[in-house]
Design a protein around this motif. Structure first.
Motif, PDB file in Angstrom:
ATOM      1  N   ASP A   1      -4.885 -13.262  -2.343  1.00  0.00           N
ATOM      2  CA  ASP A   1      -3.586 -12.755  -2.777  1.00  0.00           C
ATOM      3  C   ASP A   1      -3.368 -11.342  -2.268  1.00  0.00           C
ATOM      4  O   ASP A   1      -4.290 -10.681  -1.787  1.00  0.00           O
ATOM      5  N   ASN A   2      -2.157 -10.907  -2.443  1.00  0.00           N
ATOM      6  CA  ASN A   2      -1.778  -9.532  -2.238  1.00  0.00           C
ATOM      7  C   ASN A   2      -2.577  -8.687  -3.243  1.00  0.00           C
ATOM      8  O   ASN A   2      -2.776  -9.110  -4.377  1.00  0.00           O
ATOM      9  N   LYS A   3      -3.046  -7.529  -2.797  1.00  0.00           N
ATOM     10  CA  LYS A   3      -3.914  -6.717  -3.645  1.00  0.00           C
ATOM     11  C   LYS A   3      -3.294  -6.402  -5.013  1.00  0.00           C
ATOM     12  O   LYS A   3      -3.944  -6.553  -6.052  1.00  0.00           O
ATOM     13  N   HIS A   4      -2.028  -6.017  -5.013  1.00  0.00           N
ATOM     14  CA  HIS A   4      -1.395  -5.613  -6.279  1.00  0.00           C
ATOM     15  C   HIS A   4      -1.283  -6.801  -7.232  1.00  0.00           C
ATOM     16  O   HIS A   4      -1.553  -6.693  -8.421  1.00  0.00           O
TER      17      HIS A   4
ATOM     18  N   GLU B   1      -1.274  -7.149   9.542  1.00  0.00           N
ATOM     19  CA  GLU B   1      -1.875  -7.045   8.200  1.00  0.00           C
ATOM     20  C   GLU B   1      -3.149  -6.209   8.236  1.00  0.00           C
ATOM     21  O   GLU B   1      -3.836  -6.151   9.258  1.00  0.00           O
TER      22      GLU B   1
ATOM     23  N   ASP C   1      -3.978  -4.731   2.389  1.00  0.00           N
ATOM     24  CA  ASP C   1      -2.743  -5.225   1.778  1.00  0.00           C
ATOM     25  C   ASP C   1      -3.052  -6.521   1.040  1.00  0.00           C
ATOM     26  O   ASP C   1      -2.585  -6.769  -0.047  1.00  0.00           O
ATOM     27  N   ARG C   2      -3.848  -7.355   1.697  1.00  0.00           N
ATOM     28  CA  ARG C   2      -4.139  -8.668   1.129  1.00  0.00           C
ATOM     29  C   ARG C   2      -5.645  -8.878   1.145  1.00  0.00           C
ATOM     30  O   ARG C   2      -6.334  -8.357   2.027  1.00  0.00           O
TER      31      ARG C   2
END
Ligand SMILES: Nc1ncnc2c1ncn2[C@@H]1O[C@H](COP(=O)(O)OP(=O)(O)OP(=O)(O)O)[C@@H](O)[C@H]1O
Length: 310
Positions: A214-217, A30, A200-201
């Motif tokens: 959380d996940n960035k998106h 990650e 990513d996170r």
């Protein structure tokens, strides 16, 4: 096996509860961002991982090695770039990296030392004494030191503070390459666009607690919608749109409206037309990590007040 596993870590400095029970699990490979305002507890958490500070409660593991009971093994798989710039001033850049290699039992490490120096633009300074380095150069050497034993898990605590744009880009290119090659990267930074680009996170820390993870998106979508910026030539915002305004006015006759979907633009413009507002300028702005950060911090501070008053 997670690259980093943090279980209910608590740390108190006298009357200050710096970490209030942190749980985090970061998978191998990650690129993880640890964000938070000054004093949130990021450095304290990293110091515990690196074995430089002791948690009062809880456990932490690096690639399965307990950072207290299995300290040597945990340290061997971890490379930490600390925030503070401290070196032994009697050695050159190359010597510093050779000595550091020695700590890890690496005798013939010069090829990798050369590669790390080249990637961090330190080659020209290889034979310069560390006390003669500029602040930015010292920061590069700190990064090089952390990478000298090719650790599978790399933790960078604000590595780009005080570093010029060129190196920042070079550094990220190198770290991103190491991440692509399988190294796990954990980053703390106050440059949110950097985190947005790379991670990513993301975990957001506030006053010793994880307030978002959380996940960035997903984080960008969940916490913050896009905004429609309107500058009106005359008249105020129609009453029917006031509920969408993020702030009353961001500037004279300039409004930012929350957009839940782009389809809403048409209806907003129609309502302006019907109310006789003349639009001078229009812009759609996508939410970025900074918007999320501000919302999360505001939200958690409000939640804290409610808890305190309950
Ligand atoms: N050795 C110490 N003794 C007493 N208090 C400390 C010590 N180290 C940190 N603190 C306090 O613990 C809290 C968390 O500090 P920490 O340095 O971990 O935050 P941070 O998130 O890394 O902040 P920054 O973004 O400013 O680096 C702060 O309130 C800080 O003042």
């Amino acid at each position: 096996m997670p690259a980093i596993e943090i279980r209910n870590i608590k740390k108190r400095y006298k009357t200050l509860q710096a970490l209030k029970g942190i749980d985090l699990s970061i998978e191998e490979g990650e690129f993880f961002g640890l964000l938070g305002p000054n004093g949130a507890g990021k450095t304290t958490l990293i110091s515990i991982l690196a074995g430089l500070a002791r948690a009062d409660e809880g456990e932490a593991f690096v690639l399965g090695h307990n950072v207290v009971t299995d300290f040597r093994a945990a340290r061997q798989v971890l490379g930490v770039v600390p925030q503070e710039l401290v070196f032994d001033p009697f050695f050159t850049v190359r010597e510093t990296l050779q000595i550091q290699s020695g700590y890890y039992g690496l005798k013939r490490n010069d090829d990798w030392i050369d590669e790390v120096m080249a990637n961090l633009d330190l080659t020209e300074k290889a034979n310069v004494n560390t006390r003669a380095l500029s602040g930015g150069m010292k920061r590069r050497l700190l990064v090089a030191q952390a990478l000298v034993h090719r650790p599978p898990v790399i933790v960078l605590d604000e590595p780009t503070a005080g570093v010029d744009v060129e190196l920042r880009q070079g550094l990220w290119k190198f770290i991103a390459r190491l991440n692509r090659e399988g190294h796990t990267v954990v980053l703390t930074t106050h440059y949110l666009e950097e985190a947005e680009q790379l991670c990513d996170r993301i975990a957001m820390l506030r006053r010793g607690e994880v307030v978002a993870l959380d996940n960035k998106h997903a984080m960008l979508q969940r916490f913050s919608s896009a905004q429609l910026l309107l500058r009106l030539a005359q008249g105020g915002l129609p009453a029917s749109l006031q509920g969408l305004a993020i702030e009353q006015q961001i500037d004279v006759n300039q409004y930012a409206l929350r957009l839940n979907s782009y389809a809403e633009v048409e209806s907003i413009l129609a309502q302006c037309r019907a109310a006789g507002c003349e639009i001078e300028e229009i812009e759609i702005r996508k939410a970025d990590l900074e918007d999320v950060f501000i919302q999360v911090m505001k939200g958690s501070s409000a939640a804290e007040k409610i808890k305190r008053n309950a």
